[in-house]
Design a protein around this motif. Structure first.
Motif, short mmCIF file in Angstrom:
data_model
loop_
_atom_site.label_atom_id
_atom_site.label_comp_id
_atom_site.label_asym_id
_atom_site.label_seq_id
_atom_site.Cartn_x
_atom_site.Cartn_y
_atom_site.Cartn_z
N ALA A 129 -22.13 -18.43 -36.06
CA ALA A 129 -23.38 -19.09 -35.61
C ALA A 129 -23.34 -19.25 -34.22
CB ALA A 129 -23.86 -20.04 -36.72
N TRP A 130 -22.34 -20.00 -33.72
CA TRP A 130 -22.18 -20.57 -32.57
C TRP A 130 -20.91 -20.47 -31.73
CZ3 TRP A 130 -25.73 -22.84 -29.41
CH2 TRP A 130 -25.18 -23.49 -28.36
N MET A 131 -19.72 -20.47 -32.22
CA MET A 131 -18.58 -20.53 -31.34
C MET A 131 -17.95 -19.04 -30.93
SD MET A 131 -15.79 -23.11 -33.58
CE MET A 131 -16.50 -24.87 -33.74
N SER A 132 -18.34 -18.07 -31.63
CA SER A 132 -17.95 -16.94 -30.88
C SER A 132 -18.55 -16.71 -29.42
CB SER A 132 -18.53 -15.82 -31.97
OG SER A 132 -19.87 -15.58 -31.93
N ALA A 133 -19.63 -17.39 -29.22
CA ALA A 133 -20.35 -16.98 -27.86
C ALA A 133 -20.18 -18.16 -27.13
CB ALA A 133 -21.96 -16.83 -28.10
N HIS A 134 -19.88 -19.23 -27.74
CA HIS A 134 -19.82 -20.51 -26.61
C HIS A 134 -18.46 -21.44 -26.63
CE1 HIS A 134 -24.22 -20.21 -26.43
NE2 HIS A 134 -24.32 -20.18 -27.59
N GLY A 135 -17.59 -20.90 -27.77
CA GLY A 135 -16.21 -21.76 -27.77
C GLY A 135 -16.49 -22.90 -28.76
N GLY A 136 -15.37 -23.63 -28.85
CA GLY A 136 -15.29 -24.88 -29.54
C GLY A 136 -13.99 -25.26 -29.77
N ALA A 137 -14.05 -26.16 -31.12
CA ALA A 137 -12.68 -26.69 -31.40
C ALA A 137 -12.77 -27.07 -33.01
CB ALA A 137 -12.06 -27.68 -30.75
N VAL A 138 -11.79 -26.60 -33.70
CA VAL A 138 -11.67 -26.98 -35.01
C VAL A 138 -10.66 -27.86 -35.44
CG1 VAL A 138 -11.72 -25.87 -37.48
CG2 VAL A 138 -12.89 -24.86 -35.83
N VAL A 139 -10.86 -28.91 -36.34
CA VAL A 139 -9.73 -29.53 -36.91
C VAL A 139 -9.81 -29.43 -38.49
CG1 VAL A 139 -8.54 -31.95 -37.10
CG2 VAL A 139 -9.17 -31.28 -34.93
N ASN A 140 -8.46 -29.15 -38.88
CA ASN A 140 -8.54 -29.12 -40.42
C ASN A 140 -7.54 -30.47 -40.79
OD1 ASN A 140 -9.74 -26.66 -40.80
ND2 ASN A 140 -7.87 -25.61 -40.24
N VAL A 141 -8.30 -30.95 -41.83
CA VAL A 141 -7.54 -32.14 -42.24
C VAL A 141 -6.47 -31.79 -43.59
CG1 VAL A 141 -7.57 -34.59 -43.47
CG2 VAL A 141 -9.43 -33.73 -41.82
N SER A 142 -5.22 -32.00 -43.26
CA SER A 142 -3.93 -31.41 -44.18
C SER A 142 -3.62 -32.77 -44.72
CB SER A 142 -3.04 -30.56 -43.43
OG SER A 142 -2.06 -30.20 -44.41
N SER A 143 -2.22 -32.58 -44.91
CA SER A 143 -1.66 -34.02 -45.69
C SER A 143 -0.04 -33.62 -45.44
CB SER A 143 -1.86 -33.74 -46.97
OG SER A 143 -1.21 -34.78 -47.75
N VAL A 144 0.77 -34.96 -45.35
CA VAL A 144 2.01 -34.91 -45.50
C VAL A 144 2.79 -34.29 -46.60
CG1 VAL A 144 2.36 -36.87 -43.74
CG2 VAL A 144 2.34 -37.33 -46.37
N ALA A 145 1.78 -33.86 -47.76
CA ALA A 145 2.19 -33.67 -48.96
C ALA A 145 2.33 -31.79 -48.77
CB ALA A 145 1.04 -33.60 -50.06
N ALA A 146 1.98 -31.56 -47.38
CA ALA A 146 2.08 -29.95 -47.13
C ALA A 146 3.47 -29.76 -46.54
CB ALA A 146 0.77 -29.61 -46.32
N VAL A 147 4.18 -30.78 -46.02
CA VAL A 147 5.16 -30.90 -45.20
C VAL A 147 6.36 -30.77 -45.94
CG1 VAL A 147 6.50 -31.87 -43.37
CG2 VAL A 147 4.07 -32.07 -43.36
N ARG A 148 6.51 -31.08 -47.41
CA ARG A 148 7.72 -31.19 -48.09
C ARG A 148 7.15 -31.57 -49.36
NH1 ARG A 148 10.17 -36.76 -46.07
NH2 ARG A 148 8.54 -38.44 -47.21
N PRO A 149 7.92 -31.17 -50.49
CA PRO A 149 7.53 -31.31 -51.77
C PRO A 149 6.89 -32.47 -52.18
CG PRO A 149 9.63 -30.15 -51.80
CD PRO A 149 9.35 -30.78 -50.60
N ALA A 150 5.85 -32.68 -52.95
CA ALA A 150 5.19 -33.86 -53.26
C ALA A 150 5.13 -34.04 -55.01
CB ALA A 150 4.01 -33.91 -52.85
N PRO A 151 6.28 -34.45 -55.50
CA PRO A 151 6.09 -34.25 -57.04
C PRO A 151 4.88 -35.07 -57.72
CG PRO A 151 8.35 -34.59 -56.39
CD PRO A 151 7.35 -34.85 -55.16
N GLY A 152 4.24 -34.49 -58.43
CA GLY A 152 3.05 -34.94 -59.20
C GLY A 152 1.88 -34.30 -58.64
N ILE A 153 1.75 -34.19 -57.37
CA ILE A 153 0.47 -33.45 -56.80
C ILE A 153 1.03 -32.32 -55.89
CG2 ILE A 153 -0.63 -35.64 -56.31
CD1 ILE A 153 0.23 -35.65 -53.56
#
Length: 251
Positions: A129-153
């Motif tokens: 809709a927009w960024m392909s023609a005009h550019g932009g920036a995206v930020v995804n909210v990840s987690s430290v649980a993605a960095v190493r094992p997180a037992p239970g989650i």
């Protein structure tokens, strides 16, 4: 406060409260117009009022993985504020606690759909809709649980690890005009994370070198930096925002 985002419009998912709302507040304070999403319109209306009203913010209720909802939000952003320059994929779910080996696979599919595929779809929608023609920036909210094992989650962590990989892949695909980065928070004091610290905050914070848990504004500032031109030569990166806890092996 600077006006780094004057003339820019941001779309933020899962932003009626907590981290998402804190990010929206930071962006508005620096001049952005924002379109925020969540499941309940009443909560969004309250958030819009907190953000300064319809001159600064619009709230559109819907399910984050619903393609029609995504299309509506992006269309509203462009029609109302004239652009869709920034995207924050903040929505995340973690409906179960326990080992992977006994995890209901239907629940697993739902987690991946919301935490990963929806973020990809939002990025596709804004790109078309927009960024392909005009550019932009995206930020995804990840987690430290993605960095190493997180037992239970574990599935939550795995889904956030996938989101991290999406971040890296999209950064390669969409450069040079679109930057894609992520933040990986540790425990932040929100309703979503209450079970991780409720009734034992001092104990939970003791493992952090900075001796406190995060607050939503900590993440708002980090995301604002990555979206801004101050981060113009940063893409495909994951900024760990954790009070130092991943240094200790205790978080």
């Amino acid at each position: 406060m600077t006006r780094r985002f004057e003339g820019r419009t941001a779309i933020l998912t899962g932003a009626s409260r907590g981290i998402g709302l804190a990010i929206a507040e930071r962006l508005v304070s620096e001049g952005a117009k924002v379109v925020i999403t969540a499941r309940k319109q009443e909560a969004l209306d309250a958030a819009v009022a907190q953000l300064g009203g319809p001159e600064h913010a619009i709230g559109v209720a819907g399910h984050t993985a619903d393609i029609d909802h995504q299309t509506e939000v992006v269309t509203r952003a462009v029609d109302s504020f004239g652009s869709a320059d920034l995207l924050v994929n903040n929505t995340g779910i973690n409906p179960v606690y326990g080992p992977l080996v006994t995890l209901d696979l239907d629940v697993a599919r739902k987690i991946v759909e919301v935490n990963c595929l929806a973020a990809l779809s939002w990025t596709q929608q804004v790109y078309r809709a927009w960024m392909s023609a005009h550019g932009g920036a995206v930020v995804n909210v990840s987690s430290v649980a993605a960095v190493r094992p997180a037992p239970g989650i574990g599935l939550y962590g795995a889904s956030k690890a996938m989101l991290t990989h999406f971040t890296e892949e999209l950064a390669v695909e969409l450069g040079p005009d679109i930057r894609v980065n992520a933040v990986a928070p540790a425990v932040v004091k929100t309703r979503f994370a209450t079970a991780l610290y409720d009734g034992r905050e001092d104990e939970a914070a003791a493992a952090y070198p900075l001796k406190r848990l995060g607050v939503p504004g900590d993440i708002g500032g980090a995301v604002a930096f990555l979206l801004s031109d101050d981060a113009a030569w940063i893409t495909g990166q994951v900024l760990v925002v954790d009070g130092g806890v991943t240094l200790t092996g205790a978080g």
